[in-house]
Design an enzyme around this catalytic site. Sequence first.
Site, PDB file in Angstrom:
ATOM      1  N   PRO A  62       0.848  -1.200   0.028  1.00  0.00           N
ATOM      2  CA  PRO A  62      -0.005  -0.020   0.002  1.00  0.00           C
ATOM      3  C   PRO A  62       0.880   1.193   0.048  1.00  0.00           C
ATOM      4  O   PRO A  62       0.948   1.959   1.116  1.00  0.00           O
ATOM      5  CB  PRO A  62      -0.936  -0.115   1.405  1.00  0.00           C
ATOM      6  CG  PRO A  62       0.132  -0.938   2.219  1.00  0.00           C
ATOM      7  CD  PRO A  62       0.672  -1.780   1.285  1.00  0.00           C
ATOM      8  N   CYS A  63       1.264   1.380  -1.145  1.00  0.00           N
ATOM      9  CA  CYS A  63       2.476   2.675  -1.099  1.00  0.00           C
ATOM     10  C   CYS A  63       1.618   3.778  -1.073  1.00  0.00           C
ATOM     11  O   CYS A  63       2.372   4.829  -0.536  1.00  0.00           O
ATOM     12  CB  CYS A  63       3.084   2.769  -2.583  1.00  0.00           C
ATOM     13  SG  CYS A  63       2.535   1.365  -3.529  1.00  0.00           S
TER      14      CYS A  63
END
Length: 110
Positions: A62-63
Amino acid sequence: MRNITKFQDKVYELCKKVPKGKVTTYKILAEKLGTKAYRAIGNAMNKNPYGMLSCAGKGMVPCHRVVASNGNLHGFAHGIKKKAELLKKEGIMVKDFKIINFDKVLFKLR
DNA sequence: GCTTTGACTCTCG
DNA sequence: TCGAGAGCCAAAG
């Protein structure tokens, strides 16, 4: 796939540790890595081997939960706008690419 | 193997 | 409060 270095792998691991509805900063990640490579963190993300799809993927990287130290989204590869919306969806209040309740959603890896 | 670049952060003005 | 410059680190060219 996974043609990544130990450094990147570590970064991704930390990113995955961030729970939903929470965010972290490059600085914290760097500190956890025992380095000050704030830029290298983002740089690794930019060349993200997992691809942008990992953000919307299942338990991937989940950048979009990784933001700047001041709670600003700065600039993302495929459009920070999309990520801002995504963060809002997770319960994070984002205004003008800035997290309002930053101190509340900020997750410290400890 | 050196140079350039970059999703950063901090300090000074 | 906002803007510009310097510093640091790793990956890619």
